[in-house]
Design a protein around this motif. Structure first.
Motif, PDB file in Angstrom:
ATOM      1  N   ARG A 255      -4.544   4.058  -8.938  1.00  0.00           N
ATOM      2  CA  ARG A 255      -4.732   3.607  -7.556  1.00  0.00           C
ATOM      3  C   ARG A 255      -6.171   3.155  -7.341  1.00  0.00           C
ATOM      4  O   ARG A 255      -7.071   3.458  -8.115  1.00  0.00           O
ATOM      5  CB  ARG A 255      -4.488   4.752  -6.556  1.00  0.00           C
ATOM      6  CG  ARG A 255      -3.109   5.283  -6.457  1.00  0.00           C
ATOM      7  CD  ARG A 255      -2.783   5.850  -5.053  1.00  0.00           C
ATOM      8  NE  ARG A 255      -3.759   6.730  -4.458  1.00  0.00           N
ATOM      9  CZ  ARG A 255      -3.634   7.283  -3.250  1.00  0.00           C
ATOM     10  NH1 ARG A 255      -2.557   7.040  -2.505  1.00  0.00           N
ATOM     11  NH2 ARG A 255      -4.558   8.086  -2.752  1.00  0.00           N
ATOM     12  N   TYR A 261      -6.030   4.112   1.091  1.00  0.00           N
ATOM     13  CA  TYR A 261      -4.684   4.609   1.399  1.00  0.00           C
ATOM     14  C   TYR A 261      -4.744   5.602   2.562  1.00  0.00           C
ATOM     15  O   TYR A 261      -3.854   5.650   3.406  1.00  0.00           O
ATOM     16  CB  TYR A 261      -4.073   5.278   0.160  1.00  0.00           C
ATOM     17  CG  TYR A 261      -4.113   4.379  -1.055  1.00  0.00           C
ATOM     18  CD1 TYR A 261      -3.067   3.512  -1.328  1.00  0.00           C
ATOM     19  CD2 TYR A 261      -5.215   4.385  -1.912  1.00  0.00           C
ATOM     20  CE1 TYR A 261      -3.097   2.672  -2.440  1.00  0.00           C
ATOM     21  CE2 TYR A 261      -5.267   3.556  -3.023  1.00  0.00           C
ATOM     22  CZ  TYR A 261      -4.207   2.701  -3.278  1.00  0.00           C
ATOM     23  OH  TYR A 261      -4.259   1.872  -4.367  1.00  0.00           O
ATOM     24  N   ASP A 279       0.845  -1.920   5.848  1.00  0.00           N
ATOM     25  CA  ASP A 279       0.976  -0.818   4.897  1.00  0.00           C
ATOM     26  C   ASP A 279       0.326  -1.150   3.560  1.00  0.00           C
ATOM     27  O   ASP A 279       0.155  -2.318   3.188  1.00  0.00           O
ATOM     28  CB  ASP A 279       2.468  -0.506   4.671  1.00  0.00           C
ATOM     29  CG  ASP A 279       3.065   0.093   5.934  1.00  0.00           C
ATOM     30  OD1 ASP A 279       2.279   0.622   6.756  1.00  0.00           O
ATOM     31  OD2 ASP A 279       4.290   0.016   6.100  1.00  0.00           O
ATOM     32  N   ALA A 280       0.011  -0.093   2.822  1.00  0.00           N
ATOM     33  CA  ALA A 280      -0.733  -0.247   1.564  1.00  0.00           C
ATOM     34  C   ALA A 280      -0.036  -1.204   0.579  1.00  0.00           C
ATOM     35  O   ALA A 280      -0.696  -1.970  -0.130  1.00  0.00           O
ATOM     36  CB  ALA A 280      -0.926   1.118   0.918  1.00  0.00           C
ATOM     37  N   GLU A 281       1.299  -1.146   0.558  1.00  0.00           N
ATOM     38  CA  GLU A 281       2.051  -1.952  -0.425  1.00  0.00           C
ATOM     39  C   GLU A 281       1.802  -3.444  -0.264  1.00  0.00           C
ATOM     40  O   GLU A 281       2.028  -4.222  -1.189  1.00  0.00           O
ATOM     41  CB  GLU A 281       3.572  -1.706  -0.275  1.00  0.00           C
ATOM     42  CG  GLU A 281       4.059  -0.361  -0.776  1.00  0.00           C
ATOM     43  CD  GLU A 281       3.675   0.786   0.149  1.00  0.00           C
ATOM     44  OE1 GLU A 281       3.307   0.518   1.309  1.00  0.00           O
ATOM     45  OE2 GLU A 281       3.722   1.943  -0.313  1.00  0.00           O
ATOM     46  N   THR A 282       1.342  -3.888   0.917  1.00  0.00           N
ATOM     47  CA  THR A 282       1.198  -5.324   1.160  1.00  0.00           C
ATOM     48  C   THR A 282      -0.149  -5.873   0.658  1.00  0.00           C
ATOM     49  O   THR A 282      -0.385  -7.071   0.744  1.00  0.00           O
ATOM     50  CB  THR A 282       1.318  -5.640   2.665  1.00  0.00           C
ATOM     51  OG1 THR A 282       0.320  -4.882   3.349  1.00  0.00           O
ATOM     52  CG2 THR A 282       2.679  -5.296   3.216  1.00  0.00           C
ATOM     53  N   TYR A 284      -2.895  -6.738  -2.195  1.00  0.00           N
ATOM     54  CA  TYR A 284      -3.051  -6.978  -3.630  1.00  0.00           C
ATOM     55  C   TYR A 284      -4.043  -5.994  -4.254  1.00  0.00           C
ATOM     56  O   TYR A 284      -3.855  -5.523  -5.370  1.00  0.00           O
ATOM     57  CB  TYR A 284      -3.521  -8.417  -3.853  1.00  0.00           C
ATOM     58  CG  TYR A 284      -3.798  -8.744  -5.298  1.00  0.00           C
ATOM     59  CD1 TYR A 284      -2.751  -8.780  -6.227  1.00  0.00           C
ATOM     60  CD2 TYR A 284      -5.086  -9.009  -5.733  1.00  0.00           C
ATOM     61  CE1 TYR A 284      -2.993  -9.057  -7.558  1.00  0.00           C
ATOM     62  CE2 TYR A 284      -5.345  -9.293  -7.064  1.00  0.00           C
ATOM     63  CZ  TYR A 284      -4.298  -9.320  -7.969  1.00  0.00           C
ATOM     64  OH  TYR A 284      -4.547  -9.581  -9.287  1.00  0.00           O
ATOM     65  N   ASN A 287      -1.864  -2.535  -4.535  1.00  0.00           N
ATOM     66  CA  ASN A 287      -0.510  -2.334  -5.059  1.00  0.00           C
ATOM     67  C   ASN A 287      -0.354  -2.652  -6.544  1.00  0.00           C
ATOM     68  O   ASN A 287       0.748  -2.611  -7.077  1.00  0.00           O
ATOM     69  CB  ASN A 287       0.495  -3.154  -4.228  1.00  0.00           C
ATOM     70  CG  ASN A 287       0.203  -4.656  -4.328  1.00  0.00           C
ATOM     71  OD1 ASN A 287      -0.520  -5.101  -5.218  1.00  0.00           O
ATOM     72  ND2 ASN A 287       0.763  -5.428  -3.399  1.00  0.00           N
ATOM     73  N   GLN A 288      -1.448  -2.955  -7.232  1.00  0.00           N
ATOM     74  CA  GLN A 288      -1.302  -3.379  -8.624  1.00  0.00           C
ATOM     75  C   GLN A 288      -0.837  -2.263  -9.548  1.00  0.00           C
ATOM     76  O   GLN A 288      -0.234  -2.502 -10.591  1.00  0.00           O
ATOM     77  CB  GLN A 288      -2.631  -3.932  -9.143  1.00  0.00           C
ATOM     78  CG  GLN A 288      -3.072  -5.187  -8.431  1.00  0.00           C
ATOM     79  CD  GLN A 288      -4.514  -5.542  -8.767  1.00  0.00           C
ATOM     80  OE1 GLN A 288      -4.885  -5.722  -9.919  1.00  0.00           O
ATOM     81  NE2 GLN A 288      -5.346  -5.634  -7.746  1.00  0.00           N
ATOM     82  N   GLY A 290       1.405  -0.006  -8.904  1.00  0.00           N
ATOM     83  CA  GLY A 290       2.803   0.360  -8.682  1.00  0.00           C
ATOM     84  C   GLY A 290       2.925   1.255  -7.467  1.00  0.00           C
ATOM     85  O   GLY A 290       2.894   0.778  -6.333  1.00  0.00           O
ATOM     86  N   ASP A 291       2.997   2.558  -7.686  1.00  0.00           N
ATOM     87  CA  ASP A 291       3.194   3.510  -6.595  1.00  0.00           C
ATOM     88  C   ASP A 291       1.906   3.690  -5.787  1.00  0.00           C
ATOM     89  O   ASP A 291       0.863   4.019  -6.350  1.00  0.00           O
ATOM     90  CB  ASP A 291       3.629   4.851  -7.202  1.00  0.00           C
ATOM     91  CG  ASP A 291       4.174   5.788  -6.146  1.00  0.00           C
ATOM     92  OD1 ASP A 291       4.092   5.438  -4.954  1.00  0.00           O
ATOM     93  OD2 ASP A 291       4.667   6.864  -6.525  1.00  0.00           O
ATOM     94  N   CYS A 292       1.993   3.488  -4.479  1.00  0.00           N
ATOM     95  CA  CYS A 292       0.787   3.628  -3.646  1.00  0.00           C
ATOM     96  C   CYS A 292       0.576   5.057  -3.166  1.00  0.00           C
ATOM     97  O   CYS A 292      -0.412   5.364  -2.498  1.00  0.00           O
ATOM     98  CB  CYS A 292       0.867   2.706  -2.428  1.00  0.00           C
ATOM     99  SG  CYS A 292       0.620   0.983  -2.848  1.00  0.00           S
TER     100      CYS A 292
END
Ligand SMILES: Nc1ncnc2c1ncn2[C@@H]1O[C@H](COP(=O)(O)OP(=O)(O)OP(=O)(O)O)[C@@H](O)[C@H]1O
Length: 546
Positions: A255, A261, A279-282, A284, A287-288, A290-292
């Motif tokens: 991460r 986060y 949200d964190a997933e959006t 770049y 999110n590289q 995978g799981d945030c």
């Protein structure tokens, strides 16, 4: 401090030893690994690992199969607090002693003034007030080494007598427990030194961890910066070597810094809207890997702890808002993408980049360089701010604690790993100098009869990495002054100057990499240093001021 601690490597015999990380994996599998402070230990949960021993450069040996012929039954059956008291001293005996103690829940063992620690990934009930009182005022060795207190206390007593400065050095591979040990030592000092502002001391750790720690494949809460803490009557942080690449790139299952986060999970929705955050997933930059999320870590809860810490450290509301504004702008910056038709001539001219193909990569490099500089300036500002709160007005006696990230050999090692391993190489050099070189020189001066203890001097490796004029980092510096330089020209120069150095490994095939034989093992570095971006980075570092 290491898995069995790297201090276990600090023996006079070659080759050195350490207990293999991978073999301990079943012992602290993800389901048992708690993110911050593990749950209280119960005997039923305790699975005894079968530590294995690796002799560097040789095949693996199992502790069970180490030849025990010279080991007396007393060593095998008993455990020694102080390793120097062991009648027979060899690798098998040292490891067996550590293992026996570990099985009895004794994770600390003395070797002279060195404390070896095995990370139990379980919080033992050995850090309470009763223990503080037991150790307070006693010298090293008077009490069993079941706490870092003994070591800390010995340093704490001596400065009062000798009026000089003392150091605690935590060393070990990533995840071995250096940062936890640092915190335990600080807690102990805070408990026995009532003149300190304890609330402030306790608060700086979560704050620095949010901004300077991240999840890596080895440690869910890995420090990605070096910390040098001087405990006067107050605490003073000096941070350096912040891992900047993480701000723009994370490997799989890793991460970015926790703070991003935590901010997105905990910021009130009104403020989040004001900063156009989602949200964190959006993002770049987040999110590289995978799981945030991290199992066992509640980012929203940690955000609230962070804000509380800021309050205690007197961060004005305006400052707090500015911090989150800078963090938000870094995230937005990361979501900017360029396409080839957008290449601008001015950029090409400004940096003398001749190839338009290269220019597109330069735009991304430019974006990432700005993001990295923004974050590192923010981090620097933060440490300055904390120090201005807790730094003493007049210098008094101090104990210094150094906690840097441990030696790394990953699947892909690049510039950051070179810097980390160089720092660890230097710590090993420092250790050798204190323990072997200076001690032996003193014996010679005082004409004390002694037997020469051979040790592996790692000065040549330090020279290979950093000596003037052709150390690898010097070459990189030189190359970064030329806009035309590339990773390829950098690598060719390294090969040219070091091909005959026994510590340098030139690949047999023309692959973009080189190897170094470090004190802790060989590491192959992939030359993806983006020499041109080092140039850009230097350029913008000078241009952007906080
Ligand atoms: N003394 C201890 N008792 C119980 N658990 C511990 C102890 N020390 C460390 N741990 C566990 O191990 C984890 C990793 O420790 P820590 O973050 O201190 O490692 P580190 O050596 O500083 O790693 P890095 O070099 O990656 O920063 C901690 O999050 C904690 O769960």
């Amino acid at each position: 401090m290491g898995y069995v601690d790297q201090s276990a490597m600090y023996n006079s015999y070659q080759p050195s030893l350490y207990v293999d990380h991978a073999e301990m994996e079943p012992f602290y599998g993800q389901e048992q690994l708690s993110y911050a402070v593990p749950q209280p230990f119960t005997t039923e949960q305790f699975k005894v690992p079968r530590p294995q021993v690796r002799m560097f450069g040789q095949e693996r040996l199992d502790v069970q199969t180490l030849p025990p012929p010279h080991m007396s039954p007393s060593i095998a059956l008993n455990n020694q607090d102080m390793m120097l008291d062991m009648q027979e001293m060899h690798e098998g005996a040292v490891l067996l002693n550590i293992k026996t103690r570990f099985q009895r829940e004794l994770i600390y063992t003395y070797i002279g003034s060195i404390l070896v620690s095995v990370n139990p990934y379980r919080m033992y009930n050995i850090y309470g007030t009763d223990m503080v009182l037991l150790y307070k005022g006693h010298a090293l060795g008077e009490n069993p080494p079941n706490k870092l207190n003994a070591l800390t206390n010995s340093l704490f007593i001596i400065p009062k007598v000798l009026f000089c400065f003392f150091y605690l050095l935590f060393s070990g591979e990533s995840g071995s427990g250096k940062t936890e040990a640092t915190k335990l030592v600080l807690r102990y000092l805070a408990a026995i030194q009532h003149t300190s502002n304890i609330a402030q001391q306790v608060c700086t750790s979560p704050l620095m961890e949010s901004f300077g720690n991240a999840k890596t494949v080895r440690n869910d809460n890995s420090s990605r910066f070096g910390k040098y803490i001087e405990v006067f009557l107050e605490k003073f942080f000096n941070s350096y070597l912040l891992e900047k690449s993480r701000i723009v790139f994370q490997a799989k299952d890793e991460r970015n810094y926790h703070i991003f986060y935590e901010m997105l999970a905990g910021l009130p929705s009104q403020q989040k809207r004001a900063f156009y955050l989602q949200d964190a997933e959006t993002y770049y930059y987040l999110n590289q890997g995978g799981d945030c999320g991290i199992t066992g870590k509640n980012d929203a809860e940690d955000y609230r702890r962070l804000v509380a810490a800021m309050e205690i450290l007197h961060f004005a509301a305006e400052d707090q808002a500015s911090i989150f504004r800078v963090l938000a702008s870094i995230l937005h910056l990361g979501n900017i993408f360029f396409q080839r038709h957008e290449v601008c001539i001015w950029f090409v001219i400004l940096f003398d980049v001749v190839s338009p193909l290269c220019a597109l990569a330069c735009f991304f490099g430019f974006r990432d360089a700005v993001a990295k500089i923004l974050y590192s300036l923010l981090f620097h500002w933060l440490t300055e701010k904390i120090n201005s709160q807790v730094y003493p007005h007049q210098h008094t006696l101090s104990i210094s604690i150094l906690d840097i990230y441990g030696f790394e050999d990953l699947t892909f090692n690049s510039f950051e790993q070179l810097c980390i391993n160089y720092a660890n190489e230097y710590l090993q050099f420092f250790f050798n100098r204190i323990i072997f070189r200076e001690e032996q020189e003193e014996y010679s001066r005082e004409q004390v009869l002694w037997q020469d203890i051979p040790f592996s001097d790692n000065q040549p490796c330090i020279d290979l990495v950093a000596a003037k004029p052709h150390g690898i980092l010097r070459i990189l510096d030189d190359q970064s002054c030329f806009p035309q330089a590339t990773d390829h020209t950098f690598l060719q120069k390294c090969h040219y100057h070091h091909v005959h150095n026994p510590l340098y490994i030139k690949p047999k095939m023309p692959t973009p990499e080189f190897g170094i034989k470090h004190y802790a093992g060989r590491v192959t570095y992939q030359v993806c240093f983006h020499v041109i971006f080092v140039h850009l980075h230097n350029y913008f570092q000078d241009s952007i001021k906080f």
